[in-house]
Motif scaffolding. Structure first.
Motif, PDB file in Angstrom:
ATOM      1  N   ASP A  66       0.812  -1.219   0.000  1.00  0.00           N
ATOM      2  CA  ASP A  66       0.000   0.000   0.000  1.00  0.00           C
ATOM      3  C   ASP A  66       0.845   1.269   0.000  1.00  0.00           C
ATOM      4  O   ASP A  66       0.490   2.254  -0.637  1.00  0.00           O
ATOM      5  N   GLU A  67       1.962   1.269   0.705  1.00  0.00           N
ATOM      6  CA  GLU A  67       2.777   2.477   0.881  1.00  0.00           C
ATOM      7  C   GLU A  67       3.769   2.728  -0.260  1.00  0.00           C
ATOM      8  O   GLU A  67       4.071   3.868  -0.567  1.00  0.00           O
ATOM      9  N   VAL A  68       4.310   1.670  -0.846  1.00  0.00           N
ATOM     10  CA  VAL A  68       5.393   1.814  -1.822  1.00  0.00           C
ATOM     11  C   VAL A  68       4.848   1.554  -3.229  1.00  0.00           C
ATOM     12  O   VAL A  68       4.203   0.533  -3.477  1.00  0.00           O
ATOM     13  N   ASP A  69       5.120   2.479  -4.130  1.00  0.00           N
ATOM     14  CA  ASP A  69       4.663   2.313  -5.510  1.00  0.00           C
ATOM     15  C   ASP A  69       5.498   1.254  -6.218  1.00  0.00           C
ATOM     16  O   ASP A  69       6.654   1.032  -5.892  1.00  0.00           O
ATOM     17  N   ASP A  70       4.921   0.638  -7.228  1.00  0.00           N
ATOM     18  CA  ASP A  70       5.611  -0.324  -8.101  1.00  0.00           C
ATOM     19  C   ASP A  70       6.238  -1.487  -7.337  1.00  0.00           C
ATOM     20  O   ASP A  70       7.368  -1.885  -7.609  1.00  0.00           O
ATOM     21  N   ILE A  71       5.517  -2.046  -6.382  1.00  0.00           N
ATOM     22  CA  ILE A  71       6.017  -3.228  -5.692  1.00  0.00           C
ATOM     23  C   ILE A  71       4.956  -4.315  -5.789  1.00  0.00           C
ATOM     24  O   ILE A  71       3.771  -4.042  -5.692  1.00  0.00           O
ATOM     25  N   ARG A  72       5.411  -5.523  -6.044  1.00  0.00           N
ATOM     26  CA  ARG A  72       4.479  -6.640  -6.199  1.00  0.00           C
ATOM     27  C   ARG A  72       4.904  -7.776  -5.303  1.00  0.00           C
ATOM     28  O   ARG A  72       6.094  -7.982  -5.067  1.00  0.00           O
ATOM     29  N   LEU A  73       3.939  -8.499  -4.811  1.00  0.00           N
ATOM     30  CA  LEU A  73       4.226  -9.664  -3.984  1.00  0.00           C
ATOM     31  C   LEU A  73       4.866 -10.756  -4.841  1.00  0.00           C
ATOM     32  O   LEU A  73       4.660 -10.795  -6.065  1.00  0.00           O
ATOM     33  N   PRO A  74       5.624 -11.660  -4.230  1.00  0.00           N
ATOM     34  CA  PRO A  74       6.228 -12.747  -5.008  1.00  0.00           C
ATOM     35  C   PRO A  74       5.154 -13.687  -5.558  1.00  0.00           C
ATOM     36  O   PRO A  74       4.020 -13.715  -5.065  1.00  0.00           O
ATOM     37  N   ALA A  75       5.529 -14.460  -6.572  1.00  0.00           N
ATOM     38  CA  ALA A  75       4.575 -15.377  -7.202  1.00  0.00           C
ATOM     39  C   ALA A  75       4.071 -16.418  -6.202  1.00  0.00           C
ATOM     40  O   ALA A  75       2.886 -16.715  -6.142  1.00  0.00           O
ATOM     41  N   ASP A  76       4.988 -16.989  -5.409  1.00  0.00           N
ATOM     42  CA  ASP A  76       4.608 -17.962  -4.377  1.00  0.00           C
ATOM     43  C   ASP A  76       4.215 -17.165  -3.141  1.00  0.00           C
ATOM     44  O   ASP A  76       5.050 -16.572  -2.468  1.00  0.00           O
ATOM     45  N   GLN A  77       2.918 -17.121  -2.835  1.00  0.00           N
ATOM     46  CA  GLN A  77       2.436 -16.285  -1.748  1.00  0.00           C
ATOM     47  C   GLN A  77       2.128 -17.075  -0.474  1.00  0.00           C
ATOM     48  O   GLN A  77       1.220 -16.740   0.280  1.00  0.00           O
ATOM     49  N   SER A  78       2.925 -18.107  -0.223  1.00  0.00           N
ATOM     50  CA  SER A  78       2.805 -18.800   1.057  1.00  0.00           C
ATOM     51  C   SER A  78       3.441 -17.911   2.125  1.00  0.00           C
ATOM     52  O   SER A  78       4.319 -17.096   1.843  1.00  0.00           O
ATOM     53  N   THR A  79       2.991 -18.050   3.347  1.00  0.00           N
ATOM     54  CA  THR A  79       3.496 -17.192   4.420  1.00  0.00           C
ATOM     55  C   THR A  79       5.011 -17.296   4.582  1.00  0.00           C
ATOM     56  O   THR A  79       5.684 -16.265   4.675  1.00  0.00           O
ATOM     57  N   PRO A  80       5.609 -18.505   4.586  1.00  0.00           N
ATOM     58  CA  PRO A  80       7.074 -18.560   4.723  1.00  0.00           C
ATOM     59  C   PRO A  80       7.797 -17.860   3.567  1.00  0.00           C
ATOM     60  O   PRO A  80       8.804 -17.177   3.785  1.00  0.00           O
ATOM     61  N   ASN A  81       7.271 -17.975   2.368  1.00  0.00           N
ATOM     62  CA  ASN A  81       7.909 -17.347   1.216  1.00  0.00           C
ATOM     63  C   ASN A  81       7.781 -15.823   1.282  1.00  0.00           C
ATOM     64  O   ASN A  81       8.726 -15.097   0.964  1.00  0.00           O
ATOM     65  N   VAL A  82       6.620 -15.322   1.690  1.00  0.00           N
ATOM     66  CA  VAL A  82       6.432 -13.870   1.813  1.00  0.00           C
ATOM     67  C   VAL A  82       7.325 -13.322   2.926  1.00  0.00           C
ATOM     68  O   VAL A  82       7.936 -12.259   2.783  1.00  0.00           O
ATOM     69  N   ALA A  83       7.460 -14.052   4.035  1.00  0.00           N
ATOM     70  CA  ALA A  83       8.338 -13.625   5.125  1.00  0.00           C
ATOM     71  C   ALA A  83       9.789 -13.558   4.651  1.00  0.00           C
ATOM     72  O   ALA A  83      10.512 -12.597   4.952  1.00  0.00           O
ATOM     73  N   GLU A  84      10.219 -14.548   3.888  1.00  0.00           N
ATOM     74  CA  GLU A  84      11.582 -14.548   3.351  1.00  0.00           C
ATOM     75  C   GLU A  84      11.770 -13.390   2.366  1.00  0.00           C
ATOM     76  O   GLU A  84      12.792 -12.714   2.373  1.00  0.00           O
ATOM     77  N   TRP A  85      10.784 -13.161   1.532  1.00  0.00           N
ATOM     78  CA  TRP A  85      10.827 -12.054   0.561  1.00  0.00           C
ATOM     79  C   TRP A  85      10.970 -10.724   1.284  1.00  0.00           C
ATOM     80  O   TRP A  85      11.764  -9.877   0.892  1.00  0.00           O
ATOM     81  N   LEU A  86      10.209 -10.533   2.380  1.00  0.00           N
ATOM     82  CA  LEU A  86      10.315  -9.304   3.160  1.00  0.00           C
ATOM     83  C   LEU A  86      11.707  -9.157   3.763  1.00  0.00           C
ATOM     84  O   LEU A  86      12.320  -8.102   3.682  1.00  0.00           O
ATOM     85  N   ALA A  87      12.202 -10.235   4.366  1.00  0.00           N
ATOM     86  CA  ALA A  87      13.497 -10.181   5.050  1.00  0.00           C
ATOM     87  C   ALA A  87      14.658  -9.964   4.084  1.00  0.00           C
ATOM     88  O   ALA A  87      15.570  -9.187   4.368  1.00  0.00           O
ATOM     89  N   LYS A  88      14.622 -10.627   2.933  1.00  0.00           N
ATOM     90  CA  LYS A  88      15.755 -10.555   2.001  1.00  0.00           C
ATOM     91  C   LYS A  88      15.741  -9.339   1.102  1.00  0.00           C
ATOM     92  O   LYS A  88      16.783  -8.756   0.826  1.00  0.00           O
ATOM     93  N   TRP A  89      14.574  -8.954   0.630  1.00  0.00           N
ATOM     94  CA  TRP A  89      14.518  -7.969  -0.446  1.00  0.00           C
ATOM     95  C   TRP A  89      13.816  -6.664  -0.107  1.00  0.00           C
ATOM     96  O   TRP A  89      13.939  -5.693  -0.862  1.00  0.00           O
ATOM     97  N   GLN A  90      13.080  -6.603   0.973  1.00  0.00           N
ATOM     98  CA  GLN A  90      12.247  -5.424   1.196  1.00  0.00           C
ATOM     99  C   GLN A  90      12.575  -4.647   2.464  1.00  0.00           C
ATOM    100  O   GLN A  90      11.878  -3.690   2.791  1.00  0.00           O
ATOM    101  N   MET A  91      13.620  -5.006   3.191  1.00  0.00           N
ATOM    102  CA  MET A  91      13.920  -4.335   4.458  1.00  0.00           C
ATOM    103  C   MET A  91      14.208  -2.843   4.271  1.00  0.00           C
ATOM    104  O   MET A  91      13.757  -2.020   5.064  1.00  0.00           O
TER     105      MET A  91
END
Length: 164
Positions: free
Chosen positions: A27-52
């Motif tokens: 909601d806050e950042v423009d031009d950002i998309r969730l990863p293709a695999d939207q399981s909770t562990p994958n989204v948590a890893e995506w946040l930790a690795k790429w979105q901090m």
């Protein structure tokens, strides 16, 4: 097969926290998309690795702190339920004991032993800082945290000639 309700509850809390953070970021950042695999562990890893960096740059410090506390609470829930029946976890603290003891010469000196943090997860969920040399050299958790916070370096700021 028996279901451990506390584990299921912790996973629910973690899942909810991860998704709150992810939705706030999208909601806050423009031009950002969730990863293709939207399981909770994958989204948590995506946040930790790429979105901090993007998380810390979000609009206000209040939003960043809210995200931090969501993640910290989720991690705390997982820590509680994965501890099993272990009575306590012990970790070395980055500090030494300052209790005054009498040495072999009769002089009063600081103990100097490295401190340990003991986290009694079951049943009380309490933390304390203890000296392995003498258990009476215990320090209350909140007092020790305040003393560690007072020791951290402070940023330099310009001062006028009066030192104010």
């Amino acid at each position: 097969m028996p279901i451990k309700v506390d584990v299921v509850d912790a996973l629910r809390i973690v899942s909810r926290s991860v998704w709150r953070i992810a939705v706030a970021l999208v909601d806050e950042v423009d031009d950002i998309r969730l990863p293709a695999d939207q399981s909770t562990p994958n989204v948590a890893e995506w946040l930790a690795k790429w979105q901090m960096v993007k998380l810390t740059a979000m609009g206000s410090s209040t939003a960043v702190l809210k995200m931090y506390w969501l993640a910290a609470d989720a991690a705390g829930e997982i820590a509680k339920v994965t501890a099993g029946d272990a009575p306590a976890a012990k970790v070395e603290a980055p500090d030494t004991c300052n209790a005054v003891v009498v040495d072999s010469k009769g002089d009063h000196v600081k103990c100097g032993e490295p401190l340990s943090i003991v986290w009694e997860m079951i049943p009380t969920d309490t933390r304390k800082v203890v000296c392995p040399a003498d258990p009476t050299h215990m320090i209350a958790w909140d007092s020790w945290l305040k003393s560690m916070g007072a020791r951290k370096p402070r940023g330099a700021r310009p001062r006028n000639h009066a030192g104010i």
